[in-house]
Design a protein around this motif. Structure first.
Motif, PDB file in Angstrom:
ATOM      1  N   VAL A  74      74.355 -16.563  47.857  1.00 36.53           N
ATOM      2  CA  VAL A  74      74.534 -17.936  48.372  1.00 36.53           C
ATOM      3  C   VAL A  74      74.017 -18.960  47.347  1.00 36.53           C
ATOM      4  O   VAL A  74      74.644 -20.003  47.130  1.00 36.53           O
ATOM      5  CB  VAL A  74      73.839 -18.088  49.751  1.00 36.53           C
ATOM      6  N   TYR A  75      72.898 -18.646  46.712  1.00 37.33           N
ATOM      7  CA  TYR A  75      72.387 -19.565  45.683  1.00 37.33           C
ATOM      8  C   TYR A  75      73.335 -19.642  44.494  1.00 37.33           C
ATOM      9  O   TYR A  75      73.706 -20.723  44.037  1.00 37.33           O
ATOM     10  CB  TYR A  75      70.978 -19.138  45.220  1.00 37.33           C
ATOM     11  N   ASP A  76      73.735 -18.462  43.987  1.00 37.11           N
ATOM     12  CA  ASP A  76      74.552 -18.403  42.779  1.00 37.11           C
ATOM     13  C   ASP A  76      75.916 -19.061  42.973  1.00 37.11           C
ATOM     14  O   ASP A  76      76.355 -19.864  42.151  1.00 37.11           O
ATOM     15  CB  ASP A  76      74.728 -16.918  42.398  1.00 37.11           C
ATOM     16  N   VAL A  97      60.444  -9.397  45.979  1.00 31.74           N
ATOM     17  CA  VAL A  97      59.814 -10.329  45.033  1.00 31.74           C
ATOM     18  C   VAL A  97      60.723 -10.573  43.827  1.00 31.74           C
ATOM     19  O   VAL A  97      60.854 -11.709  43.345  1.00 31.74           O
ATOM     20  CB  VAL A  97      58.445  -9.770  44.573  1.00 31.74           C
ATOM     21  N   ASP A  98      61.403  -9.514  43.350  1.00 32.71           N
ATOM     22  CA  ASP A  98      62.272  -9.675  42.173  1.00 32.71           C
ATOM     23  C   ASP A  98      63.411 -10.655  42.439  1.00 32.71           C
ATOM     24  O   ASP A  98      63.726 -11.492  41.594  1.00 32.71           O
ATOM     25  CB  ASP A  98      62.856  -8.320  41.746  1.00 32.71           C
ATOM     26  N   SER A  99      64.023 -10.542  43.620  1.00 34.73           N
ATOM     27  CA  SER A  99      65.111 -11.479  43.947  1.00 34.73           C
ATOM     28  C   SER A  99      64.570 -12.910  44.024  1.00 34.73           C
ATOM     29  O   SER A  99      65.209 -13.847  43.546  1.00 34.73           O
ATOM     30  CB  SER A  99      65.768 -11.130  45.288  1.00 34.73           C
ATOM     31  N   ALA A 100      63.390 -13.066  44.627  1.00 33.81           N
ATOM     32  CA  ALA A 100      62.809 -14.424  44.744  1.00 33.81           C
ATOM     33  C   ALA A 100      62.572 -15.007  43.349  1.00 33.81           C
ATOM     34  O   ALA A 100      62.880 -16.185  43.098  1.00 33.81           O
ATOM     35  CB  ALA A 100      61.497 -14.359  45.520  1.00 33.81           C
ATOM     36  N   ARG A 101      62.057 -14.176  42.438  1.00 34.68           N
ATOM     37  CA  ARG A 101      61.785 -14.688  41.076  1.00 34.68           C
ATOM     38  C   ARG A 101      63.080 -14.958  40.324  1.00 34.68           C
ATOM     39  O   ARG A 101      63.176 -15.928  39.576  1.00 34.68           O
ATOM     40  CB  ARG A 101      60.898 -13.692  40.317  1.00 34.68           C
ATOM     41  N   ALA A 102      64.099 -14.112  40.542  1.00 32.90           N
ATOM     42  CA  ALA A 102      65.384 -14.306  39.853  1.00 32.90           C
ATOM     43  C   ALA A 102      66.043 -15.606  40.319  1.00 32.90           C
ATOM     44  O   ALA A 102      66.527 -16.395  39.496  1.00 32.90           O
ATOM     45  CB  ALA A 102      66.303 -13.119  40.124  1.00 32.90           C
ATOM     46  N   VAL A 103      66.016 -15.843  41.632  1.00 33.03           N
ATOM     47  CA  VAL A 103      66.627 -17.072  42.156  1.00 33.03           C
ATOM     48  C   VAL A 103      65.841 -18.295  41.661  1.00 33.03           C
ATOM     49  O   VAL A 103      66.420 -19.313  41.280  1.00 33.03           O
ATOM     50  CB  VAL A 103      66.700 -17.035  43.709  1.00 33.03           C
ATOM     51  N   ALA A 104      64.522 -18.171  41.624  1.00 28.32           N
ATOM     52  CA  ALA A 104      63.688 -19.285  41.133  1.00 28.32           C
ATOM     53  C   ALA A 104      64.039 -19.621  39.682  1.00 28.32           C
ATOM     54  O   ALA A 104      64.210 -20.792  39.329  1.00 28.32           O
ATOM     55  CB  ALA A 104      62.209 -18.913  41.248  1.00 28.32           C
ATOM     56  N   SER A 105      64.179 -18.594  38.837  1.00 25.91           N
ATOM     57  CA  SER A 105      64.496 -18.846  37.415  1.00 25.91           C
ATOM     58  C   SER A 105      65.849 -19.512  37.283  1.00 25.91           C
ATOM     59  O   SER A 105      66.017 -20.465  36.513  1.00 25.91           O
ATOM     60  CB  SER A 105      64.575 -17.540  36.613  1.00 25.91           C
ATOM     61  N   GLN A 106      66.809 -18.989  38.064  1.00 23.85           N
ATOM     62  CA  GLN A 106      68.164 -19.544  37.989  1.00 23.85           C
ATOM     63  C   GLN A 106      68.176 -21.001  38.459  1.00 23.85           C
ATOM     64  O   GLN A 106      68.805 -21.855  37.843  1.00 23.85           O
ATOM     65  CB  GLN A 106      69.071 -18.694  38.872  1.00 23.85           C
ATOM     66  N   ALA A 107      67.446 -21.264  39.542  1.00 25.27           N
ATOM     67  CA  ALA A 107      67.401 -22.633  40.083  1.00 25.27           C
ATOM     68  C   ALA A 107      66.720 -23.578  39.083  1.00 25.27           C
ATOM     69  O   ALA A 107      67.199 -24.688  38.839  1.00 25.27           O
ATOM     70  CB  ALA A 107      66.660 -22.642  41.418  1.00 25.27           C
ATOM     71  N   ARG A 108      65.635 -23.132  38.510  1.00 28.31           N
ATOM     72  CA  ARG A 108      64.915 -23.994  37.548  1.00 28.31           C
ATOM     73  C   ARG A 108      65.755 -24.243  36.304  1.00 28.31           C
ATOM     74  O   ARG A 108      65.773 -25.348  35.766  1.00 28.31           O
ATOM     75  CB  ARG A 108      63.584 -23.366  37.171  1.00 28.31           C
ATOM     76  N   ALA A 109      66.442 -23.190  35.835  1.00 28.84           N
ATOM     77  CA  ALA A 109      67.295 -23.349  34.645  1.00 28.84           C
ATOM     78  C   ALA A 109      68.399 -24.371  34.921  1.00 28.84           C
ATOM     79  O   ALA A 109      68.854 -25.070  34.016  1.00 28.84           O
ATOM     80  CB  ALA A 109      67.897 -22.007  34.255  1.00 28.84           C
ATOM     81  N   ALA A 110      68.810 -24.474  36.185  1.00 32.48           N
ATOM     82  CA  ALA A 110      69.864 -25.436  36.543  1.00 32.48           C
ATOM     83  C   ALA A 110      69.267 -26.810  36.851  1.00 32.48           C
ATOM     84  O   ALA A 110      69.992 -27.738  37.221  1.00 32.48           O
ATOM     85  CB  ALA A 110      70.636 -24.915  37.748  1.00 32.48           C
ATOM     86  N   GLY A 111      67.948 -26.956  36.741  1.00 31.14           N
ATOM     87  CA  GLY A 111      67.305 -28.267  36.909  1.00 31.14           C
ATOM     88  C   GLY A 111      66.771 -28.566  38.294  1.00 31.14           C
ATOM     89  O   GLY A 111      66.468 -29.717  38.611  1.00 31.14           O
ATOM     90  N   PHE A 112      66.634 -27.528  39.137  1.00 33.60           N
ATOM     91  CA  PHE A 112      66.152 -27.740  40.513  1.00 33.60           C
ATOM     92  C   PHE A 112      64.674 -27.367  40.650  1.00 33.60           C
ATOM     93  O   PHE A 112      64.150 -26.557  39.885  1.00 33.60           O
ATOM     94  CB  PHE A 112      66.929 -26.838  41.483  1.00 33.60           C
ATOM     95  N   ARG A 113      64.039 -27.904  41.703  1.00 33.35           N
ATOM     96  CA  ARG A 113      62.725 -27.424  42.151  1.00 33.35           C
ATOM     97  C   ARG A 113      62.980 -26.390  43.229  1.00 33.35           C
ATOM     98  O   ARG A 113      63.843 -26.591  44.086  1.00 33.35           O
ATOM     99  CB  ARG A 113      61.897 -28.581  42.725  1.00 33.35           C
ATOM    100  N   PHE A 114      62.229 -25.268  43.196  1.00 27.20           N
ATOM    101  CA  PHE A 114      62.483 -24.168  44.135  1.00 27.20           C
ATOM    102  C   PHE A 114      61.164 -23.628  44.678  1.00 27.20           C
ATOM    103  O   PHE A 114      60.157 -23.615  43.955  1.00 27.20           O
ATOM    104  CB  PHE A 114      63.244 -23.032  43.426  1.00 27.20           C
ATOM    105  N   ALA A 115      61.200 -23.165  45.928  1.00 29.28           N
ATOM    106  CA  ALA A 115      60.033 -22.489  46.505  1.00 29.28           C
ATOM    107  C   ALA A 115      60.489 -21.300  47.333  1.00 29.28           C
ATOM    108  O   ALA A 115      61.487 -21.392  48.052  1.00 29.28           O
ATOM    109  CB  ALA A 115      59.245 -23.447  47.395  1.00 29.28           C
ATOM    110  N   ASP A 116      59.783 -20.157  47.206  1.00 31.92           N
ATOM    111  CA  ASP A 116      59.971 -19.091  48.199  1.00 31.92           C
ATOM    112  C   ASP A 116      58.908 -19.341  49.261  1.00 31.92           C
ATOM    113  O   ASP A 116      57.740 -19.578  48.932  1.00 31.92           O
ATOM    114  CB  ASP A 116      59.867 -17.686  47.587  1.00 31.92           C
TER     115      ASP A 116
END
Ligand code: NAD
Length: 299
Positions: A74-76, A97-116
């Motif tokens: 859904v994020y991607d 935890v790995d999925s949470a970190r992967a989504v966080a990296s992807q979101a940050r790389a796209a310029g977003f703020r993210f929180a699990d």
């Protein structure tokens, strides 16, 4: 008015989205299930029709989805390409935890703020707005995350950086699974030794065996506060949800090289309970399996 996009309106998300409406926020809601959407619309949310429509003008995007693969997809495919960069993105699902970190990296790389920000508390707490949130995010973003979660929360605690919220959730629930089985074993042994359940409850509640699984969530019907055990183990926290969290804990332990033998044993015990057909019962129903009284539970 703060605009919330809420994706995933199931047992938990439905009640959580309704709390935002009650808190005076505009909620644009989406779920693959029409029935789930209808319920939230009846509570005052808007039907977005798609994730893209829901997030388009959002200040805050909240997801409450079943597992890691759903969140990643859904994020991607939908949230990151369609949400404004100013939106604060918060995933409240319980995922690895790995999925949470992967989504966080992807979101940050796209310029977003993210929180699990996974939660402790079941559907009743979701409906009442009394969930406990464990948050993994950049320190600088925490005040905004806390404000965004407020209508759904009894307490919001920052666990650390991205992924730390999920780490806190699976460690907590592994502890809960272990302590519930221990509590059930103690009641089963007390019974065999001819010790009345209410006497054992009163003594252990005031002794060193005291724990949440005993004092607040007693698995023996009729002792302590009202719990799922008083409703033939209906409602509450389903054993198959506990099993999901114990599996996540064991996967994380294997990857991190942590030694968690009781966690592994707890997973096996809940797996058995689930395979016997009782996964939908409250997780404290393990008591009846240990007593050899499974027939008391209707599958
Ligand atoms: P649920 O299955 O009732 O709800 C999940 C919802 O997500 C469903 O309505 C489903 O249709 C929707 N969904 C799935 N894929 C989607 C997509 N691509 N787009 C939009 N919607 C989609 O589950 P739940 O009980 O609400 O749990 C949600 C999360 O909360 C899980 O991660 C669970 O582990 C966690 N959790 C549950 C509880 C509980 O007591 N139920 C407690 C704490 C945490």
């Amino acid at each position: 008015m703060t605009r919330i996009a809420f994706i995933g309106l199931g047992n938990m998300g439905g009640g959580m989205a309704a709390r935002h409406v009650a808190g005076g926020r505009e909620v644009n809601a989406f779920d693959l299930s029409e029935a789930a959407v209808k319920k939230v619309v009846a509570a005052g949310a808007f039907e977005a029709g798609s994730v893209a429509n829901a997030v388009e003008k959002a200040d805050v995007v909240i997801t409450m989805l079943p597992a890691g693969p759903h969140v990643r997809k859904v994020y991607d495919e939908q949230i990151l390409p369609n949400a404004p960069k100013t939106a604060l993105l918060i995933d409240c699902s319980t995922i690895d935890v790995d999925s949470a970190r992967a989504v966080a990296s992807q979101a940050r790389a796209a310029g977003f703020r993210f929180a699990d920000a996974p939660v402790s508390g079941g559907t009743a707490a979701a409906e009442a707005g009394t969930l406990a949130f464990m948050v993994g995010c950049d320190e600088v973003d925490f005040a905004d995350v806390e404000e965004a979660l407020k209508p759904m929360a009894r307490v919001v605690i920052r666990a650390g950086d991205h992924g730390a919220g999920q780490a806190a959730k699976i460690c907590n629930n592994m502890l809960l699974g272990i302590s519930m089985i221990g509590t059930c074993e103690a009641f089963a042994l007390a019974e065999r030794l001819g010790l009345a359940a209410d006497r054992f409850f009163e003594i252990a509640s005031k002794s060193s065996g005291q724990c949440w699984s005993l004092t607040t969530y007693a698995p023996w019907p009729g002792v302590g506060p009202q719990t799922a055990s008083d409703r033939n183990y209906e409602g509450g926290f389903a054993a198959n949800m506990m099993l999901k969290d114990l599996k996540l804990a064991q996967e994380a332990a294997a990857r991190a090289g942590a030694t968690t033998p009781l966690g592994a044993q707890s997973e096996a015990i809940y797996q058995l309970f689930d395979r016997l057909g009782y996964g939908g019962k409250d997780f404290s129903g393990i008591l009846q399996m240990l007593r050899g009284e499974l027939s008391k539970l209707k599958a």
